[in-house]
Design an enzyme around this catalytic site. Structure first.
Site, mmCIF file in Angstrom:
data_model
loop_
_atom_site.group_PDB
_atom_site.id
_atom_site.type_symbol
_atom_site.label_atom_id
_atom_site.label_comp_id
_atom_site.label_asym_id
_atom_site.label_seq_id
_atom_site.Cartn_x
_atom_site.Cartn_y
_atom_site.Cartn_z
ATOM 1 N N SER A 124 10.843 -22.625 18.189
ATOM 2 C CA SER A 124 10.671 -24.066 18.015
ATOM 3 C C SER A 124 10.023 -24.678 19.249
ATOM 4 O O SER A 124 10.234 -24.200 20.374
ATOM 5 C CB SER A 124 12.053 -24.685 17.804
ATOM 6 O OG SER A 124 11.993 -26.082 17.901
ATOM 7 N N TYR A 148 21.349 -25.889 20.639
ATOM 8 C CA TYR A 148 20.406 -25.353 19.645
ATOM 9 C C TYR A 148 19.146 -24.822 20.338
ATOM 10 O O TYR A 148 18.708 -23.692 20.109
ATOM 11 C CB TYR A 148 20.033 -26.434 18.618
ATOM 12 C CG TYR A 148 18.821 -26.053 17.794
ATOM 13 C CD1 TYR A 148 18.904 -25.044 16.845
ATOM 14 C CD2 TYR A 148 17.581 -26.670 17.999
ATOM 15 C CE1 TYR A 148 17.778 -24.670 16.114
ATOM 16 C CE2 TYR A 148 16.459 -26.299 17.274
ATOM 17 C CZ TYR A 148 16.565 -25.298 16.336
ATOM 18 O OH TYR A 148 15.453 -24.918 15.620
ATOM 19 N N LYS A 152 17.335 -20.829 20.893
ATOM 20 C CA LYS A 152 15.947 -20.387 20.650
ATOM 21 C C LYS A 152 15.387 -19.706 21.909
ATOM 22 O O LYS A 152 14.717 -18.674 21.819
ATOM 23 C CB LYS A 152 15.067 -21.570 20.249
ATOM 24 C CG LYS A 152 15.401 -22.158 18.884
ATOM 25 C CD LYS A 152 15.127 -21.181 17.750
ATOM 26 C CE LYS A 152 15.479 -21.732 16.396
ATOM 27 N NZ LYS A 152 15.565 -20.733 15.332
HETATM 28 P P1 NAD Z 1 17.035 -24.301 6.688
HETATM 29 O O1 NAD Z 1 18.409 -24.647 7.117
HETATM 30 O O2 NAD Z 1 16.459 -25.029 5.529
HETATM 31 O O3 NAD Z 1 16.934 -22.727 6.405
HETATM 32 C C1 NAD Z 1 17.703 -21.777 7.076
HETATM 33 C C2 NAD Z 1 18.314 -20.860 6.040
HETATM 34 O O4 NAD Z 1 19.113 -19.873 6.703
HETATM 35 C C3 NAD Z 1 19.228 -21.589 5.054
HETATM 36 O O5 NAD Z 1 18.817 -21.302 3.737
HETATM 37 C C4 NAD Z 1 20.623 -21.025 5.353
HETATM 38 O O6 NAD Z 1 21.424 -20.946 4.191
HETATM 39 C C5 NAD Z 1 20.292 -19.650 5.932
HETATM 40 N N1 NAD Z 1 21.327 -19.122 6.823
HETATM 41 C C6 NAD Z 1 21.927 -19.763 7.865
HETATM 42 N N2 NAD Z 1 22.811 -18.956 8.462
HETATM 43 C C7 NAD Z 1 22.779 -17.751 7.802
HETATM 44 C C8 NAD Z 1 23.465 -16.516 7.958
HETATM 45 N N3 NAD Z 1 24.385 -16.336 8.907
HETATM 46 N N4 NAD Z 1 23.179 -15.505 7.108
HETATM 47 C C9 NAD Z 1 22.244 -15.667 6.125
HETATM 48 N N5 NAD Z 1 21.562 -16.826 5.939
HETATM 49 C C10 NAD Z 1 21.824 -17.860 6.762
HETATM 50 O O7 NAD Z 1 16.097 -24.466 7.978
HETATM 51 P P2 NAD Z 1 14.525 -24.499 8.080
HETATM 52 O O8 NAD Z 1 14.118 -25.888 8.392
HETATM 53 O O9 NAD Z 1 13.907 -23.798 6.937
HETATM 54 O O10 NAD Z 1 14.333 -23.665 9.422
HETATM 55 C C11 NAD Z 1 14.112 -22.272 9.406
HETATM 56 C C12 NAD Z 1 14.078 -21.761 10.828
HETATM 57 O O11 NAD Z 1 13.072 -22.463 11.547
HETATM 58 C C13 NAD Z 1 15.365 -21.978 11.620
HETATM 59 O O12 NAD Z 1 15.570 -20.855 12.435
HETATM 60 C C14 NAD Z 1 15.069 -23.201 12.460
HETATM 61 O O13 NAD Z 1 15.821 -23.210 13.648
HETATM 62 C C15 NAD Z 1 13.595 -23.028 12.734
HETATM 63 N N6 NAD Z 1 12.898 -24.280 13.009
HETATM 64 C C16 NAD Z 1 12.984 -25.313 12.120
HETATM 65 C C17 NAD Z 1 12.338 -26.516 12.387
HETATM 66 C C18 NAD Z 1 12.459 -27.698 11.454
HETATM 67 O O14 NAD Z 1 12.207 -28.823 11.898
HETATM 68 N N7 NAD Z 1 12.811 -27.506 10.185
HETATM 69 C C19 NAD Z 1 11.580 -26.644 13.554
HETATM 70 C C20 NAD Z 1 11.501 -25.566 14.427
HETATM 71 C C21 NAD Z 1 12.169 -24.389 14.137
HETATM 72 C C1 WQD Z 2 10.847 -37.372 15.326
HETATM 73 C C2 WQD Z 2 10.682 -38.768 15.926
HETATM 74 C C3 WQD Z 2 12.704 -39.680 16.831
HETATM 75 C C4 WQD Z 2 14.846 -40.044 13.052
HETATM 76 C C5 WQD Z 2 13.602 -32.095 15.890
HETATM 77 C C6 WQD Z 2 14.374 -31.091 16.705
HETATM 78 C C7 WQD Z 2 13.474 -29.944 17.063
HETATM 79 C C8 WQD Z 2 12.795 -29.355 15.816
HETATM 80 C C9 WQD Z 2 12.147 -30.407 14.983
HETATM 81 C C10 WQD Z 2 14.089 -27.517 15.045
HETATM 82 C C11 WQD Z 2 11.450 -38.928 17.240
HETATM 83 C C12 WQD Z 2 12.220 -40.500 15.663
HETATM 84 C C13 WQD Z 2 13.885 -39.784 14.011
HETATM 85 C C14 WQD Z 2 15.184 -41.398 12.769
HETATM 86 C C15 WQD Z 2 13.558 -42.110 14.391
HETATM 87 N N1 WQD Z 2 13.733 -28.715 14.948
HETATM 88 N N2 WQD Z 2 13.255 -40.812 14.672
HETATM 89 N N3 WQD Z 2 14.519 -42.382 13.456
HETATM 90 O O1 WQD Z 2 13.339 -34.777 17.491
HETATM 91 O O2 WQD Z 2 10.880 -34.253 17.409
HETATM 92 O O3 WQD Z 2 12.505 -32.576 16.661
HETATM 93 O O4 WQD Z 2 13.082 -31.458 14.721
HETATM 94 O O5 WQD Z 2 13.756 -26.720 15.869
HETATM 95 O O6 WQD Z 2 14.291 -29.023 17.685
HETATM 96 O O7 WQD Z 2 14.842 -31.724 17.883
HETATM 97 O O8 WQD Z 2 12.129 -34.569 15.270
HETATM 98 O O9 WQD Z 2 12.226 -35.743 13.119
HETATM 99 O O10 WQD Z 2 14.260 -35.781 14.623
HETATM 100 O O11 WQD Z 2 12.232 -37.060 15.284
HETATM 101 O O12 WQD Z 2 13.020 -43.055 14.992
HETATM 102 O O13 WQD Z 2 16.065 -41.694 11.945
HETATM 103 O O14 WQD Z 2 11.255 -39.720 15.024
HETATM 104 O O15 WQD Z 2 13.208 -40.499 17.847
HETATM 105 O O16 WQD Z 2 10.668 -39.743 18.045
HETATM 106 P P1 WQD Z 2 12.228 -34.118 16.820
HETATM 107 P P2 WQD Z 2 12.781 -35.769 14.491
#
Ligand code: NAD
Ligand code: WQD
Length: 337
Positions: A124, A148, A152
């Site tokens: 991430s 979190y 990562k």
């Molecule tokens: P999500 O929660 O929709 O998907 C994660 C999936 O993993 C879920 O379906 C959950 O049921 C499964 N899971 C969790 N723990 C488990 C376990 N112990 N065994 C088997 N399955 C398990 O999340 P997402 O948004 O699709 O994110 C996927 C990956 O990408 C995550 O690792 C997240 O940290 C990373 N990521 C997400 C974002 C974002 O903003 N969505 C941004 C950066 C990184």
């Molecule tokens: C985006 C912008 C908020 C909600 C997060 C995680 C990051 C990654 C992606 C997993 C910011 C603003 C948000 C609201 C708002 N996930 N905001 N009102 O914080 O960039 O990243 O998701 O890895 O780890 O931290 O994304 O969508 O939460 O926020 O004003 O109700 O929107 O302040 O500027 P962020 P976000």
């Protein structure tokens, strides 16, 4: 080729499964549905017209995982499974360290036992903390602002150490910026449980009337309109990045980090305006205090992924908003029936 997709029922995993199946890969999903629904797997099959194999195994279950590797000849693994809520990670750090770190270690041990050495990992942009410079390059300083983010960073380090043990290992660390949007069909998308932490799901829930108004977290940042700037990326572009990373694993060894972003930054107010334009809905909003830990401005230098993987995000903010809206309105109708 057979790809094991952990977390394949989740938001990014489900979109990646669709692209994998459409590209002709065999897909095996392991997901304990901790944050997803089994119906999503049926939707993936309906969209792609192909079937996948599903195991409801928890990644912490070593025997269960071995069974999956014994039942299939797996060529590579895409590891999405994990917990991702920043606030929850502050409240339950042990749960986050256990789930995210141990599940990755168990997965890699199972891969070693079964001679599988190709891995794509969901990292991430959170690993950059509050970046000193934008656009953020892969070599920028790493800094965690919460448990979190620390999971990562730790997992990236574990995977680099692992890759250094044997040149058979080939690992991609994909650092996603802010994924939004949904599949064009409107059949799969992001569905957070409870109050959304992230901007786009909050906006779409306001648009369908589940939430009253959006709280804009601060308008006194040093940006043009005072709100924070992020690099929003369409989830389908992100999914396609995984296919490019998989192809690259075939010809490389070691561990490599890649930013997956568009390289463009948009403010909170610009996202709201783009969503209103795409949906025809007005989003009531009020400005509230800053959210602790928010970086004022972050967007990717995505040139390494373009150069090395031959991948570039193609979908713009308008399309991201249209697709998020199509998914949310479809889901709201489904839930009302
Ligand atoms: P999500 O929660 O929709 O998907 C994660 C999936 O993993 C879920 O379906 C959950 O049921 C499964 N899971 C969790 N723990 C488990 C376990 N112990 N065994 C088997 N399955 C398990 O999340 P997402 O948004 O699709 O994110 C996927 C990956 O990408 C995550 O690792 C997240 O940290 C990373 N990521 C997400 C974002 C974002 O903003 N969505 C941004 C950066 C990184
Ligand atoms: C985006 C912008 C908020 C909600 C997060 C995680 C990051 C990654 C992606 C997993 C910011 C603003 C948000 C609201 C708002 N996930 N905001 N009102 O914080 O960039 O990243 O998701 O890895 O780890 O931290 O994304 O969508 O939460 O926020 O004003 O109700 O929107 O302040 O500027 P962020 P976000």
């Amino acid at each position: 080729m057979s790809i094991l997709v952990t977390g394949g029922a989740g938001y990014i995993g489900s979109h990646t499964c669709v692209e994998l199946l459409q590209a002709g890969y065999d897909v095996i999903v392991v997901d304990n549905l901790a944050n997803s629904r089994e119906e999503t797997l049926r939707e993936i099959e309906a969209i792609s017209g192909k079937s996948l194999t599903y195991y409801s195994t928890n990644l912490l279950d070593t025997n269960g995982l071995d069974q999956v590797f014994e039942n299939h000849t797996i060529d590579a693994v895409i590891h999405f499974a994990g917990l991702k809520a920043v606030g929850e990670s502050v409240e339950k750090p042990l749960h986050y360290y256990e789930t995210n770190l141990l599940s990755t270690i168990q997965l890699c041990k199972a891969m070693e036992r079964h001679g599988v050495h190709k891995l794509v990992f969901s990292s991430s942009a959170t690993v950059y903390g509050i970046p000193e410079q934008v656009p953020v390059h892969e070599d920028a300083p790493i800094q965690a602002l919460n448990p979190y983010g620390r999971t990562k960073i730790m997992i990236e380090e574990i995977l680099r150490d692992l890759a250094a043990t044997d040149e058979k290992w080939s690992i991609s660390l994909l650092r996603y910026f802010n994924p939004i949007g949904a599949h064009k069909s409107g059949r799969i998308g992001e569905e957070p449980s409870g109050i959304p932490n992230n901007l786009m799901p909050y906006i779409t829930q306001v648009a369908v009337g589940i939430r009253e108004e959006l709280s804009v977290f601060g308008d006194d940042y040093p940006t043009e309109d005072g709100t924070c700037i992020r690099d929003y990326i369409h989830v389908v572009d992100l999914a396609l990045g995984h296919l490019k990373a998989l192809e690259k694993l075939e010809e490389t060894s070691g561990a490599q980090a890649y930013n997956l972003g568009t390289g463009n930054g948009y403010s909170v107010l610009e996202v709201v305006a783009a969503f209103e334009e795409a949906s025809g809905k007005t989003i009531p909003k009020k400005v509230v205090e800053r959210r602790p830990g928010d970086a004022p401005v972050t967007y990717a230098d995505a040139s390494k992924a373009e150069r090395k993987l031959g991948w570039k995000a193609e979908r713009g903010l308008g399309e991201m908003c249209e697709d998020s809206w199509r998914w949310q309105s479809h889901r709201a109708k489904q839930l009302a029936e």
